[in-house]
Design a protein around this motif. Structure first.
Motif, short mmCIF file in Angstrom:
data_model
loop_
_atom_site.label_atom_id
_atom_site.label_comp_id
_atom_site.label_asym_id
_atom_site.label_seq_id
_atom_site.Cartn_x
_atom_site.Cartn_y
_atom_site.Cartn_z
N THR A 1 0.69 -1.13 -0.04
CA THR A 1 0.07 0.01 -0.17
C THR A 1 0.98 1.27 0.07
OG1 THR A 1 -0.22 0.33 2.22
CG2 THR A 1 -1.62 -1.13 1.22
N GLN B 1 -14.82 7.56 -5.56
CA GLN B 1 -13.13 7.87 -5.53
C GLN B 1 -13.07 9.51 -5.58
OE1 GLN B 1 -11.55 5.28 -5.70
NE2 GLN B 1 -13.17 3.72 -6.35
N PRO B 2 -12.03 9.47 -4.72
CA PRO B 2 -10.94 8.63 -3.98
C PRO B 2 -11.50 8.07 -2.87
CG PRO B 2 -10.60 10.99 -3.24
CD PRO B 2 -11.77 10.86 -4.35
N TYR C 1 -10.56 4.69 0.49
CA TYR C 1 -9.76 3.88 1.19
C TYR C 1 -9.36 2.85 0.56
CZ TYR C 1 -8.37 1.08 5.30
OH TYR C 1 -7.65 0.34 6.08
N ASP C 2 -7.76 2.56 0.36
CA ASP C 2 -7.42 1.46 -0.60
C ASP C 2 -7.87 0.14 -0.39
OD1 ASP C 2 -5.77 1.24 1.59
OD2 ASP C 2 -4.02 1.52 0.48
N ASN D 1 -12.07 10.72 3.54
CA ASN D 1 -10.76 10.54 3.37
C ASN D 1 -10.16 10.48 1.87
OD1 ASN D 1 -8.01 10.05 3.56
ND2 ASN D 1 -8.36 8.02 4.51
N PRO D 2 -9.27 10.96 1.08
CA PRO D 2 -8.28 12.06 1.92
C PRO D 2 -8.85 13.35 1.65
CG PRO D 2 -7.66 11.30 -0.57
CD PRO D 2 -9.07 10.57 -0.20
N LEU E 1 -5.15 6.58 -4.28
CA LEU E 1 -6.29 6.18 -3.55
C LEU E 1 -7.53 6.20 -4.32
CD1 LEU E 1 -5.42 8.40 -0.28
CD2 LEU E 1 -5.08 5.98 -0.83
N TRP E 2 -7.02 5.68 -5.78
CA TRP E 2 -7.94 5.93 -6.84
C TRP E 2 -8.23 4.46 -7.40
CZ3 TRP E 2 -9.93 10.76 -7.17
CH2 TRP E 2 -10.92 11.51 -7.95
#
Length: 389
Positions: free
Chosen positions: A14, A117-118, A120-121, A169-170, A351-352
């Motif tokens: 990550t 999007q964005p 959380y991954d 977030n973010p 994060l996308w």
């Protein structure tokens, strides 16, 4: 020879682990990964130490200690006007585990899941591991508004779940009342379940009380609300989270949770229960401290010529590189900033999920000491000056 599942075989480290690892290796200031240097929660640390010494350290109930589940209900009643019972709450080992339980419990192979999007991954890999299909909708700077027309256009007969991270977030943005109402209407109209990642609900600087999507008419039985003690108290390493839903839905998700982590350390649960009962003034003072750090970083970056986007929540501010006059994309900036300036940041494009990611936005965490923030500002100021030379 063992073969790793394709979802994980195709994944790298990550961006948070990558940037934090580089920060440790290079001795850089870490404004990348989101955690406070000063947790500002000595009451909880003392409560955890006391619980370790005086209370049980054996398995608690899988759904969580009754004391903590009751405390969560009382906290939400006081802070957000929610009417929850103990049977509607499941304590998890962090909010990410709550998200995993929801995805594994609600998403079946072939189901489509709306992701804004964005994001959380963890969202997209969990959806794919459950056999689902992520469907991404973009929220774009500087306002990060929800594309309600685009949401309706993205719905198909296979759409089953929508994931909403509010506050976001973010970006640090907060969905408007009208946006939430429209998202709720779409969920009801198309029989969609909403997984509501609300971990930043208490970290707001706009003076507005958080409102959960589950409070909108028709959503109580089709929304799961996810919270995090790590974000509420700034104790990210404790990994104490929870989910709240209708009793029937929470009971089903509890059966998923029992085969993930089963339970969470009981001394930490007792400590969080005590923390949630702290007076409202305690939370106001904690947010005031974070707000001061937020303002310190914003003012310093703006004085250096960086264009800082407006934000209302979370521990992060974002800078727009293009508006700052910097001819570099976010990944190039983050790579150069950590190696040449000694400051770790996060490129938002990392994060996308899917196409359409802006390439000029960088995220920085501000919950650091004044000394650390001032040094980071000085380094980023010098970095910008060198780039302009």
């Amino acid at each position: 020879m063992p073969i790793l599942h394709p979802v994980y075989a195709a994944m790298g480290t990550t961006v948070f682990e990558e940037m934090s690892g580089l920060a440790r290796q290079l001795g850089a200031i870490n404004l990348g990964q989101g955690f406070p240097d000063d947790p500002r929660a000595p009451e909880l640390i003392e409560a955890a130490a006391r619980a370790l010494a005086e209370r049980s350290n054996q398995y608690p109930p899988a759904a969580g200690l009754p004391e903590l589940r009751d405390a969560i209900c009382a906290f939400y009643a006081r802070r957000q006007g929610l009417d929850l019972s103990r049977e509607q709450v499941v304590v998890t080992s962090g909010a990410t585990e709550a998200i995993a339980a929801c995805v594994l419990g609600l998403v079946q192979p072939g189901d489509e899941v709306i992701l804004f999007q964005p994001a959380y991954d963890a969202y997209a890999p969990l959806v794919r591991r459950a056999g689902g299909v992520p469907v991404s909708l973009s929220l774009l700077p500087p306002l990060w508004r929800y594309p309600c027309d685009g949401l309706r256009a993205a719905i198909t007969p296979r759409t089953r779940v929508l994931m909403l991270n509010d506050p976001l977030n973010p970006a640090g943005s907060v969905a408007s009342e009208a946006e939430l109402a429209e998202i709720a209407a779409v969920c009801i109209e198309h029989d969609i379940t909403a997984i509501c990642d609300e971990v930043w609900e208490e970290v707001r600087f706009d003076g507005v009380a958080h409102r959960s999507l589950m409070t909108f008419p028709g959503m109580a039985g089709r929304a799961v609300k996810i919270g995090s003690a790590g974000k509420v108290f700034g104790l990210t390493g404790w990994k104490v989270g929870w989910l709240a839903a209708s009793a029937a839905l929470a009971g089903g998700l509890a059966r998923v949770h029992q085969f993930l982590t089963f339970t969470t350390p009981p001394p930490l649960q007792w400590a969080v229960a005590e923390g949630l009962a702290l007076p409202d003034g305690w939370f106001a003072a904690r947010n005031a401290g974070w707000a001061a750090s937020r303002q310190r970083l914003r003012v310093g970056l703006e004085a250096a010529g960086y264009a800082v986007l407006d934000n209302a929540a979370t521990w992060f501010v974002c800078i727009d590189l293009a508006a700052s006059g910097l001819d570099m994309d976010d990944r190039s900036f983050s790579e150069a900033a950590i190696r040449k300036a000694g400051v770790a940041t996060i490129p938002v494009s990392a994060l996308w999920e899917g196409a359409g990611a802006p390439r000029q936005i960088v995220r920085l965490c501000f919950t650091k000491s004044d000394v650390v923030l001032d040094e980071a500002i000085a380094r980023l100021t010098a970095f910008r000056t060198d780039r302009a030379a």
